[in-house]
Design an enzyme around this catalytic site. Sequence first.
Site, PDB file in Angstrom:
ATOM      1  N   LYS A   1     145.392 -20.379  49.302  1.00  0.00           N
ATOM      2  CA  LYS A   1     144.031 -20.753  49.391  1.00  0.00           C
ATOM      3  C   LYS A   1     144.195 -22.271  48.705  1.00  0.00           C
ATOM      4  O   LYS A   1     143.760 -23.170  49.229  1.00  0.00           O
ATOM      5  CB  LYS A   1     143.128 -19.952  48.431  1.00  0.00           C
ATOM      6  CG  LYS A   1     141.863 -20.821  48.231  1.00  0.00           C
ATOM      7  CD  LYS A   1     140.845 -21.152  49.386  1.00  0.00           C
ATOM      8  CE  LYS A   1     139.901 -21.699  48.960  1.00  0.00           C
ATOM      9  NZ  LYS A   1     138.694 -21.947  49.941  1.00  0.00           N
TER      10      LYS A   1
ATOM     11  N   CYS B   1     134.950 -28.374  46.855  1.00  0.00           N
ATOM     12  CA  CYS B   1     136.207 -27.795  46.725  1.00  0.00           C
ATOM     13  C   CYS B   1     137.344 -28.488  46.625  1.00  0.00           C
ATOM     14  O   CYS B   1     138.080 -28.505  45.620  1.00  0.00           O
ATOM     15  CB  CYS B   1     136.363 -27.087  48.014  1.00  0.00           C
ATOM     16  SG  CYS B   1     134.956 -25.565  48.140  1.00  0.00           S
TER      17      CYS B   1
ATOM     18  N   LEU C   1     135.694 -20.689  54.569  1.00  0.00           N
ATOM     19  CA  LEU C   1     134.617 -21.385  55.048  1.00  0.00           C
ATOM     20  C   LEU C   1     134.207 -22.815  54.804  1.00  0.00           C
ATOM     21  O   LEU C   1     134.612 -23.240  53.439  1.00  0.00           O
ATOM     22  CB  LEU C   1     133.241 -20.277  54.444  1.00  0.00           C
ATOM     23  CG  LEU C   1     133.434 -18.821  54.432  1.00  0.00           C
ATOM     24  CD1 LEU C   1     132.029 -18.536  53.921  1.00  0.00           C
ATOM     25  CD2 LEU C   1     133.510 -18.479  56.002  1.00  0.00           C
TER      26      LEU C   1
ATOM     27  N   ASP D   1     123.147 -11.130  41.422  1.00  0.00           N
ATOM     28  CA  ASP D   1     123.435 -12.268  40.884  1.00  0.00           C
ATOM     29  C   ASP D   1     122.402 -11.895  39.541  1.00  0.00           C
ATOM     30  O   ASP D   1     121.653 -11.460  39.314  1.00  0.00           O
ATOM     31  CB  ASP D   1     122.707 -13.612  41.542  1.00  0.00           C
ATOM     32  CG  ASP D   1     123.183 -14.754  41.284  1.00  0.00           C
ATOM     33  OD1 ASP D   1     123.982 -15.447  41.859  1.00  0.00           O
ATOM     34  OD2 ASP D   1     123.270 -15.234  39.881  1.00  0.00           O
TER      35      ASP D   1
ATOM     36  N   GLU E   1     138.444 -17.251  50.709  1.00  0.00           N
ATOM     37  CA  GLU E   1     137.614 -17.469  52.229  1.00  0.00           C
ATOM     38  C   GLU E   1     138.127 -18.806  52.169  1.00  0.00           C
ATOM     39  O   GLU E   1     138.477 -19.766  51.655  1.00  0.00           O
ATOM     40  CB  GLU E   1     136.295 -17.339  51.537  1.00  0.00           C
ATOM     41  CG  GLU E   1     135.759 -18.003  50.279  1.00  0.00           C
ATOM     42  CD  GLU E   1     135.148 -19.670  50.972  1.00  0.00           C
ATOM     43  OE1 GLU E   1     134.976 -19.552  51.994  1.00  0.00           O
ATOM     44  OE2 GLU E   1     135.334 -20.523  49.825  1.00  0.00           O
TER      45      GLU E   1
HETATM   46  C1  UGA Z   1     136.561 -27.039  52.597  1.00  0.00           C
HETATM   47  C2  UGA Z   1     137.831 -26.254  53.434  1.00  0.00           C
HETATM   48  O1  UGA Z   1     137.594 -27.077  54.608  1.00  0.00           O
HETATM   49  C3  UGA Z   1     137.406 -24.697  53.714  1.00  0.00           C
HETATM   50  O2  UGA Z   1     138.488 -24.292  54.688  1.00  0.00           O
HETATM   51  C4  UGA Z   1     137.321 -24.100  52.218  1.00  0.00           C
HETATM   52  O3  UGA Z   1     137.154 -22.758  52.712  1.00  0.00           O
HETATM   53  C5  UGA Z   1     136.324 -24.759  51.348  1.00  0.00           C
HETATM   54  O4  UGA Z   1     136.733 -26.290  51.112  1.00  0.00           O
HETATM   55  C6  UGA Z   1     136.290 -24.040  50.065  1.00  0.00           C
HETATM   56  O5  UGA Z   1     137.406 -24.057  49.335  1.00  0.00           O
HETATM   57  O6  UGA Z   1     135.416 -23.340  49.756  1.00  0.00           O
HETATM   58  P1  UGA Z   1     134.140 -28.041  52.485  1.00  0.00           P
HETATM   59  O7  UGA Z   1     134.419 -28.678  51.273  1.00  0.00           O
HETATM   60  O8  UGA Z   1     133.063 -27.140  52.965  1.00  0.00           O
HETATM   61  O9  UGA Z   1     135.405 -27.013  52.809  1.00  0.00           O
HETATM   62  O10 UGA Z   1     134.213 -29.068  53.747  1.00  0.00           O
HETATM   63  P2  UGA Z   1     135.188 -29.889  54.706  1.00  0.00           P
HETATM   64  O11 UGA Z   1     134.544 -30.073  55.928  1.00  0.00           O
HETATM   65  O12 UGA Z   1     136.502 -29.422  54.485  1.00  0.00           O
HETATM   66  O13 UGA Z   1     135.071 -31.534  53.997  1.00  0.00           O
HETATM   67  C7  UGA Z   1     135.653 -31.764  52.889  1.00  0.00           C
HETATM   68  C8  UGA Z   1     135.464 -33.367  52.805  1.00  0.00           C
HETATM   69  O14 UGA Z   1     136.503 -33.691  53.695  1.00  0.00           O
HETATM   70  C9  UGA Z   1     134.275 -33.777  52.915  1.00  0.00           C
HETATM   71  O15 UGA Z   1     133.747 -34.972  52.085  1.00  0.00           O
HETATM   72  C10 UGA Z   1     134.573 -34.462  54.637  1.00  0.00           C
HETATM   73  O16 UGA Z   1     133.778 -35.578  54.760  1.00  0.00           O
HETATM   74  C11 UGA Z   1     135.865 -34.955  54.067  1.00  0.00           C
HETATM   75  N1  UGA Z   1     136.702 -34.902  55.651  1.00  0.00           N
HETATM   76  C12 UGA Z   1     136.982 -33.800  56.336  1.00  0.00           C
HETATM   77  C13 UGA Z   1     137.176 -36.177  56.072  1.00  0.00           C
HETATM   78  O17 UGA Z   1     136.997 -37.284  55.544  1.00  0.00           O
HETATM   79  N2  UGA Z   1     137.770 -36.098  57.261  1.00  0.00           N
HETATM   80  C14 UGA Z   1     138.252 -35.080  57.996  1.00  0.00           C
HETATM   81  O18 UGA Z   1     138.903 -35.282  58.921  1.00  0.00           O
HETATM   82  C15 UGA Z   1     137.686 -33.954  57.540  1.00  0.00           C
END
Ligand code: UGA
Length: 432
Positions: free
Chosen positions: A207, A263, A153, A30, A151
Amino acid sequence: MKLCMIGTGYVGLVSGVCFSDLGNDVICVDKDKNKIDLLQKGKIPIYEPGLSELVIKNFRNKKLSFSTNLQKSVKESDIIFICVGTPTKKGGSSADLSQIYNVAKEISSSINKFKIIITKSTVPVTTGDEIEKIIAKKNSKKKFSVVSNPEFLREGEAIRDFSYPDRIVIGSNDKKSNRILKNLYNPLISKGAKYLNTSRRSAELIKYASNAFLATKITFINEIANLCEKTGVNVEDISIGMGLDKRIGGRFLRAGPAYGGSCFPKDTKAIITTADRFKSNLSVIKSVIKSNENRSNILLKRVHQILNNKIKNKKISFLGVTFKANTDDMRDSSSLIMIPSLSKKGAIIRYYDPTGFKKEFAKNENVTFENSIKKAIEGSDLVIIHTEWNDFKSINFKNLVKKKKFIIYDMRNIYSPEKIKEQGLKYFSIGR
Ligand code: UGA
């Protein structure tokens, strides 16, 4: 294998640490010297359960190292992962790829033997072609191969998601790189992860399409939840009933506040500008963005209704302010819209979040951080459960709060309405 991760943000650090734990020699690079100094002392710049232990273990085992010297690290490695940020461009909606291209230029001056150069950052379709052009200016195409390996994640679940992925996507037509990468990922493939080898452009688009689809699923169920509230139906029954259909699947059908994070908001916007560039209209995703942007207003309206439109001097507590549980990330959290709006209307707001004080609210009037659930909710008129932290899942409100009359607005449907009403508390939730 000798790996170099460029960028020790969320993607680079988690992937780098997990690769080192699989027995590879990993250098995480970094340009931010402070970050590297901290990491060398075993201090982690992000909040991610389990990450700190893995960093310390692999750093001590000498499988993991940290550096600010990109060129030296690239020279010493076989596989280079580009993991720098691709934020939304200031004042626009496309992805800012300047960090990606700067890194590509630096890599191009450090190719001393065959290297696989991988984009792990989320990049619009055709970015790999540009990276290849930049590197080919100084190197023969035989000396390198540019691959897309997106990814998947999730913050807060990243170690588990790395170790047990549903799929590993490798976008490359180069046989040698494909063989090496299949070998690198073999420990995960042998545990059941599906391995998909596809073209570079397909991997890049997989993605974005995946994130846009998940955002669509959430937005869909959020709108259905609005209808449930008007028709006396429980949205959770709908999620279960729909999810039992294998073509739909039950995950990401939890209704709640607007989706946020680093994301979905960024990637849904970026895929639209990419499609515009290719004169293609992604009308579904456009509606998703609009609906999600309006979601916080809908929930705020509900807060107004719950408090009979009397917000001034009302004591409102927020339990959790991050965009989801198990992260300290505030990016695009719906609390950033709700708290300032209620504070402007004269509410007195206290919040508690397991990851502590948030500078984002420092300038808002009458918004205070409290260091315990009890202190945050004591004397409140309305308790809003904003984030689904485990800490909030079994609160005995009656024992914790002396004040008899207060209301709970559970935006994550953590509690059973029947059980909480048995305690004599006034309770509202989402879509039920
Ligand atoms: C998301 C994707 O799930 C990952 O697969 C991806 O790698 C990542 O973006 C990325 O592109 O780096 P993340 O943003 O960490 O991951 O979080 P999520 O668990 O997907 O949640 C995203 C949002 O959706 C949150 O605000 C969460 O509260 C909301 N959410 C999620 C809901 O409101 N309902 C659900 O059923 C699931």
